[in-house]
Design an enzyme around this catalytic site. Structure first.
Site, short mmCIF file in Angstrom:
data_model
loop_
_atom_site.label_atom_id
_atom_site.label_comp_id
_atom_site.label_asym_id
_atom_site.label_seq_id
_atom_site.Cartn_x
_atom_site.Cartn_y
_atom_site.Cartn_z
N GLY A 7 37.33 17.27 47.23
CA GLY A 7 36.69 16.72 46.03
C GLY A 7 37.69 16.00 45.16
N SER A 9 38.01 12.76 44.74
CA SER A 9 37.62 11.38 44.41
C SER A 9 37.23 11.21 42.96
CB SER A 9 36.44 10.97 45.30
OG SER A 9 35.40 11.91 45.18
N ARG A 10 37.08 12.32 42.22
CA ARG A 10 36.62 12.23 40.83
C ARG A 10 37.12 13.45 40.06
NH1 ARG A 10 30.88 13.04 40.33
NH2 ARG A 10 30.41 13.59 42.47
N VAL A 61 32.21 19.86 52.89
CA VAL A 61 32.86 21.16 53.12
C VAL A 61 31.89 22.23 53.60
CG1 VAL A 61 34.77 20.77 51.49
CG2 VAL A 61 32.66 21.85 50.68
N SER A 138 37.68 28.26 40.31
CA SER A 138 36.50 28.97 39.83
C SER A 138 35.99 28.29 38.56
CB SER A 138 36.87 30.45 39.58
OG SER A 138 35.80 31.17 39.06
N TYR A 151 25.60 29.03 40.63
CA TYR A 151 26.95 28.57 40.26
C TYR A 151 27.81 29.77 39.85
CZ TYR A 151 30.51 25.60 38.10
OH TYR A 151 31.69 24.96 37.77
N LYS A 155 31.17 31.15 41.74
CA LYS A 155 32.48 31.10 41.07
C LYS A 155 33.06 32.50 40.91
CE LYS A 155 32.79 26.66 40.76
NZ LYS A 155 33.84 25.93 41.49
N ILE A 184 35.28 21.11 30.71
CA ILE A 184 36.16 19.94 30.84
C ILE A 184 35.23 18.74 31.05
CG2 ILE A 184 38.13 18.94 32.13
CD1 ILE A 184 38.67 21.84 31.14
P1 NAP Z 1 32.78 16.30 39.80
O1 NAP Z 1 33.37 15.34 38.85
O2 NAP Z 1 31.30 16.41 39.91
O3 NAP Z 1 33.43 16.06 41.26
C1 NAP Z 1 33.02 16.87 42.34
C2 NAP Z 1 33.82 16.51 43.57
O4 NAP Z 1 33.42 17.37 44.63
C3 NAP Z 1 33.58 15.07 44.04
O5 NAP Z 1 34.78 14.58 44.59
C4 NAP Z 1 32.52 15.25 45.15
O6 NAP Z 1 32.56 14.23 46.15
C5 NAP Z 1 32.99 16.57 45.76
N1 NAP Z 1 31.93 17.30 46.48
C6 NAP Z 1 30.73 17.71 46.01
N2 NAP Z 1 30.04 18.31 46.99
C7 NAP Z 1 30.81 18.28 48.10
C8 NAP Z 1 30.65 18.72 49.43
N3 NAP Z 1 29.53 19.35 49.87
N4 NAP Z 1 31.66 18.51 50.31
C9 NAP Z 1 32.77 17.89 49.92
N5 NAP Z 1 33.01 17.43 48.66
C10 NAP Z 1 32.01 17.63 47.77
O7 NAP Z 1 33.27 17.80 39.48
P2 NAP Z 1 34.45 18.35 38.53
O8 NAP Z 1 33.87 18.59 37.19
O9 NAP Z 1 35.69 17.56 38.70
O10 NAP Z 1 34.63 19.80 39.19
C11 NAP Z 1 35.61 20.06 40.17
C12 NAP Z 1 35.67 21.55 40.37
O11 NAP Z 1 35.99 22.19 39.14
C13 NAP Z 1 34.34 22.15 40.82
O12 NAP Z 1 34.57 23.19 41.75
C14 NAP Z 1 33.76 22.71 39.53
O13 NAP Z 1 32.86 23.76 39.77
C15 NAP Z 1 35.03 23.17 38.83
N6 NAP Z 1 34.88 23.30 37.39
C16 NAP Z 1 34.58 22.21 36.61
C17 NAP Z 1 34.48 22.39 35.23
C18 NAP Z 1 34.18 21.25 34.30
O14 NAP Z 1 33.99 21.52 33.09
N7 NAP Z 1 34.14 20.01 34.78
C19 NAP Z 1 34.66 23.65 34.66
C20 NAP Z 1 34.96 24.72 35.49
C21 NAP Z 1 35.08 24.53 36.86
P3 NAP Z 1 31.63 12.87 45.98
O15 NAP Z 1 32.17 12.14 44.79
O16 NAP Z 1 31.82 12.11 47.23
O17 NAP Z 1 30.23 13.38 45.75
#
Ligand code: NAP
Length: 246
Positions: A7, A9-10, A61, A138, A151, A155, A184
């Site tokens: 993941g 890419s973003r 994944v 997590s 979710y 986690k 975040i």
């Molecule tokens: P995001 O911006 O939505 O990015 C999600 C990433 O995961 C993207 O690169 C996406 O690929 C990839 N992905 C989704 N489903 C997938 C799959 N089945 N197989 C492979 N790759 C997959 O998310 P984020 O906010 O950066 O979150 C990243 C991690 O941090 C996650 O585990 C999230 O639960 C955790 N987290 C985030 C926050 C927050 O506030 N943002 C807080 C706590 C934890 P594509 O772009 O190709 O779809």
């Protein structure tokens, strides 16, 4: 060192990829389907660290045989892997009473089982090296969040997985830690966090703000560094001091 980040890419994954490159590491990262986003990260990587290797791979994944073949390609392309960060994750909001089998499975399969597949695939390499750093991603949601049963369960599961890996592989020179970010601002929170949750966060977080991407990625880089060599099996909150969600 060589990082493998899912993941990447973003959002948080991209920040980890770019900070690893900034600090002189090589990186393989994955995306699910958004090739254009992955290309943008590759272009940034080239500007930021022209001398470093940065490669992108499409991977879902949830598919264990795809995880196996991408891991093999990464090892062929880069020769080794030292730091494994299964960061890919999704959130689907629904009250438990309304949650479908499909939504439950999609979240658990991506966030928890997908992370397990990735770690399992690289463990033989880390064990052979007698060195490795695993950082699981997590969320503060692990403590339970109304409307996010799958979710939260996924986690919380990662914390148990991390503590288990820490116990099983510490003696092989492999540390496993789990980061627990709060709110975040990324695509995920823009799409899935309600206005009420945002208000709650700004009112009750002692720092009165959301977290920044670099405040997560730099913790991952620290956990991968020599300075963190004796930190193993911990869940590290990155929440500005907020301990619970509604
Ligand atoms: P995001 O911006 O939505 O990015 C999600 C990433 O995961 C993207 O690169 C996406 O690929 C990839 N992905 C989704 N489903 C997938 C799959 N089945 N197989 C492979 N790759 C997959 O998310 P984020 O906010 O950066 O979150 C990243 C991690 O941090 C996650 O585990 C999230 O639960 C955790 N987290 C985030 C926050 C927050 O506030 N943002 C807080 C706590 C934890 P594509 O772009 O190709 O779809």
């Amino acid at each position: 060192m060589i990082f493998f980040v899912t993941g990447g890419s973003r959002g948080i994954g991209e920040a980890i990829v770019l900070d690893a490159l900034r600090e002189g590491h090589d990186v393989a990262f994955t995306y699910r389907e958004n090739r254009a986003a992955a290309e943008r990260v590759l272009a940034r990587a080239k500007d930021l660290a022209p001398g470093r290797r940065c490669l992108a791979y499409a991977l879902d994944v949830r598919d264990s045989s795809a995880v196996e073949s991408v891991a093999d390609r990464v090892l062929d392309d880069l020769g080794d892997v030292h730091v494994v960060v299964p960061n890919a994750g999704i959130a689907i909001n629904a009250l438990a009473v309304n949650m479908s089998d499909e939504d439950w499975r999609e979240v658990l399969d991506t966030n928890l089982t997908g992370a397990f597949y990735v770690v399992r695939q690289f463990l033989p390499t880390l064990i052979a090296n007698r060195f490795g750093r695993i950082v699981l991603v997590s969320s503060m949601g692990r403590g339970g969040v109304s409307g996010q049963a799958a979710y939260a369960a996924s986690k919380a599961g990662l914390v148990g997985l991390g503590r288990t890996l820490a116990k099983e592989y510490g003696k092989r020179g492999i540390t496993t830690n789990t980061i627990v970010p709060g709110f975040i601002e990324t695509d995920m929170t823009v799409e899935r966090m309600s206005e009420d949750n945002r208000k709650f966060w700004l009112e009750y977080c002692p720092l009165e703000r959301l977290g920044e991407l670099s405040e997560v990625s730099k913790v991952v880089l620290f956990l991968a560094s020599d300075g963190a060599g004796f930190i193993n099996g911990h869940a590290i909150d990155i929440t500005g001091g907020l301990e619970w969600a509604p």
